[in-house]
Design an enzyme around this catalytic site. Structure first.
Site, PDB file in Angstrom:
ATOM      1  N   GLY A  47       0.672  -1.468   0.460  1.00  0.00           N
ATOM      2  CA  GLY A  47      -0.206  -0.116   0.278  1.00  0.00           C
ATOM      3  C   GLY A  47       0.394   1.110  -0.229  1.00  0.00           C
ATOM      4  O   GLY A  47       0.411   2.294  -0.460  1.00  0.00           O
ATOM      5  N   ASP A 107      -4.952   2.228  10.709  1.00  0.00           N
ATOM      6  CA  ASP A 107      -5.469   2.001  10.806  1.00  0.00           C
ATOM      7  C   ASP A 107      -5.926   1.404  12.461  1.00  0.00           C
ATOM      8  O   ASP A 107      -5.851   2.360  13.782  1.00  0.00           O
ATOM      9  CB  ASP A 107      -6.170   0.567   9.632  1.00  0.00           C
ATOM     10  CG  ASP A 107      -7.842   0.578  10.203  1.00  0.00           C
ATOM     11  OD1 ASP A 107      -8.685   1.164  10.457  1.00  0.00           O
ATOM     12  OD2 ASP A 107      -8.173  -0.909  10.063  1.00  0.00           O
ATOM     13  N   GLY A 109      -3.227   0.047  14.089  1.00  0.00           N
ATOM     14  CA  GLY A 109      -2.271  -0.085  14.252  1.00  0.00           C
ATOM     15  C   GLY A 109      -1.317  -0.822  14.286  1.00  0.00           C
ATOM     16  O   GLY A 109      -0.276  -0.730  14.590  1.00  0.00           O
ATOM     17  N   THR A 111      -0.578  -3.244  12.610  1.00  0.00           N
ATOM     18  CA  THR A 111       0.434  -3.684  11.773  1.00  0.00           C
ATOM     19  C   THR A 111       1.470  -2.637  11.638  1.00  0.00           C
ATOM     20  O   THR A 111       3.374  -2.730  12.492  1.00  0.00           O
ATOM     21  CB  THR A 111       0.198  -3.145  10.328  1.00  0.00           C
ATOM     22  OG1 THR A 111      -1.066  -4.065   9.873  1.00  0.00           O
ATOM     23  CG2 THR A 111       0.851  -3.838   9.350  1.00  0.00           C
ATOM     24  N   LEU A 112       1.942  -1.405  12.167  1.00  0.00           N
ATOM     25  CA  LEU A 112       2.579  -0.757  12.415  1.00  0.00           C
ATOM     26  C   LEU A 112       2.766  -1.027  13.937  1.00  0.00           C
ATOM     27  O   LEU A 112       4.908  -0.369  13.742  1.00  0.00           O
ATOM     28  CB  LEU A 112       2.187   1.190  11.815  1.00  0.00           C
ATOM     29  CG  LEU A 112       3.364   1.610  11.006  1.00  0.00           C
ATOM     30  CD1 LEU A 112       3.880   0.923   9.979  1.00  0.00           C
ATOM     31  CD2 LEU A 112       3.010   2.609  11.569  1.00  0.00           C
TER      32      LEU A 112
HETATM   33  P1  IMP Z   1      -3.944  -1.794  10.611  1.00  0.00           P
HETATM   34  O1  IMP Z   1      -3.047  -2.764  11.673  1.00  0.00           O
HETATM   35  O2  IMP Z   1      -5.293  -1.931  11.297  1.00  0.00           O
HETATM   36  O3  IMP Z   1      -3.755  -0.708  11.194  1.00  0.00           O
HETATM   37  O4  IMP Z   1      -3.998  -1.615   8.546  1.00  0.00           O
HETATM   38  C1  IMP Z   1      -3.321  -1.314   8.112  1.00  0.00           C
HETATM   39  C2  IMP Z   1      -3.304  -2.295   7.120  1.00  0.00           C
HETATM   40  O5  IMP Z   1      -5.112  -1.981   6.731  1.00  0.00           O
HETATM   41  C3  IMP Z   1      -2.892  -1.093   5.821  1.00  0.00           C
HETATM   42  O6  IMP Z   1      -1.698  -1.205   6.129  1.00  0.00           O
HETATM   43  C4  IMP Z   1      -4.144  -1.213   5.054  1.00  0.00           C
HETATM   44  O7  IMP Z   1      -3.180  -2.490   3.881  1.00  0.00           O
HETATM   45  C5  IMP Z   1      -5.072  -2.131   5.432  1.00  0.00           C
HETATM   46  N1  IMP Z   1      -6.604  -0.924   5.802  1.00  0.00           N
HETATM   47  C6  IMP Z   1      -6.768  -0.359   6.876  1.00  0.00           C
HETATM   48  N2  IMP Z   1      -7.528   0.068   6.215  1.00  0.00           N
HETATM   49  C7  IMP Z   1      -8.211   0.232   4.627  1.00  0.00           C
HETATM   50  C8  IMP Z   1      -8.417   0.663   3.483  1.00  0.00           C
HETATM   51  O8  IMP Z   1      -9.759   1.380   4.003  1.00  0.00           O
HETATM   52  N3  IMP Z   1      -8.239   0.467   2.345  1.00  0.00           N
HETATM   53  C9  IMP Z   1      -7.839  -0.228   2.111  1.00  0.00           C
HETATM   54  N4  IMP Z   1      -6.804  -1.244   2.796  1.00  0.00           N
HETATM   55  C10 IMP Z   1      -6.703  -0.096   4.764  1.00  0.00           C
HETATM   56 MG    MG Z   2      -1.203  -1.617   3.627  1.00  0.00          MG
END
Ligand code: IMP
Ligand code: MG
Length: 187
Positions: A47, A107, A109, A111-112
């Site tokens: 992404g 989103d 958090g 992953t990061l």
């Molecule tokens: P987190 O671990 O929930 O913060 O997710 C982050 C990852 O979820 C991002 O790197 C995206 O790949 C994916 N993601 C979260 N929200 C969206 C969205 O609205 N559209 C597309 N990908 C999303």
């Molecule tokens: Mg992603």
């Protein structure tokens, strides 16, 4: 056949012009903050690719680019739930380097925060995060964000690196989805 995005887009949330203008501002800010040092940009695949390639062209300190891919296991393709696995690791050492992680969206958090914890153990000189989008209402784990393009509400978005089941990353703008009109190509 994959649907045309026109069939399910709800609205254009950020136009190409808005995104590019903000990318220029962020590039200028990063250039000021890192003046006199060298940067290692870590792009989170897939992404973060569009944002990274545009952003680095607006930064005028010497920099190298590395890529990292992570996958998260969760309840569905549109959520991540804590368990994060590195599927592509860096080719260089980060020890004593100034690291800037570039991501498309934060989103929950999860992953990061896993990526940050992992990189911290490798002793970088500094470690900061630049995200294009911050879906702040959804945060479950705190992530320190130094540079943020746009804060957005809790809506699923696509385009400019962000996918809907891996498609539409190439669109130059960011749109929101009407999920009732969206048919997954994955069956
Ligand atoms: P987190 O671990 O929930 O913060 O997710 C982050 C990852 O979820 C991002 O790197 C995206 O790949 C994916 N993601 C979260 N929200 C969206 C969205 O609205 N559209 C597309 N990908 C999303
Ligand atoms: Mg992603």
């Amino acid at each position: 056949m994959v649907q045309d995005y026109q069939e399910y887009i709800e609205k254009v949330l950020l136009t190409e012009e808005q995104i590019q203008a903000r990318v220029r501002e962020l590039g200028a800010e990063i250039s000021r903050d890192y003046a006199g040092s060298e940067l290692l940009i870590i792009c989170i695949l897939r992404g973060g690719v569009m944002f990274t390639t545009d952003l680095v062209r607006q930064i005028d300190v010497p920099l190298a680019i590395e890529f990292m891919a992570v996958s998260s296991y969760g309840t569905g393709a549109r959520q991540s739930e804590g368990e994060v696995r590195i599927t592509l690791d860096l080719n260089t050492t980060v020890a004593s380097k100034h690291i800037l992680i570039v991501e498309d969206i934060i989103d929950s958090g999860h992953t990061l925060s896993s990526v940050i914890e992992m990189l911290k153990t490798r002793d970088p000189a500094s470690l900061y995060v630049c995200t294009l989008l911050d879906k702040f209402e959804r945060r479950e784990v705190e992530v320190p964000i130094r540079y943020c393009g746009f804060k957005i509400r809790n809506e699923f978005v696509f385009g400019y690196g962000l996918d809907m089941d891996e498609f539409y990353r190439n669109l130059p703008f960011i749109g929101t989805v009407n999920l009732e009109k969206y048919e997954t190509p994955l069956g």
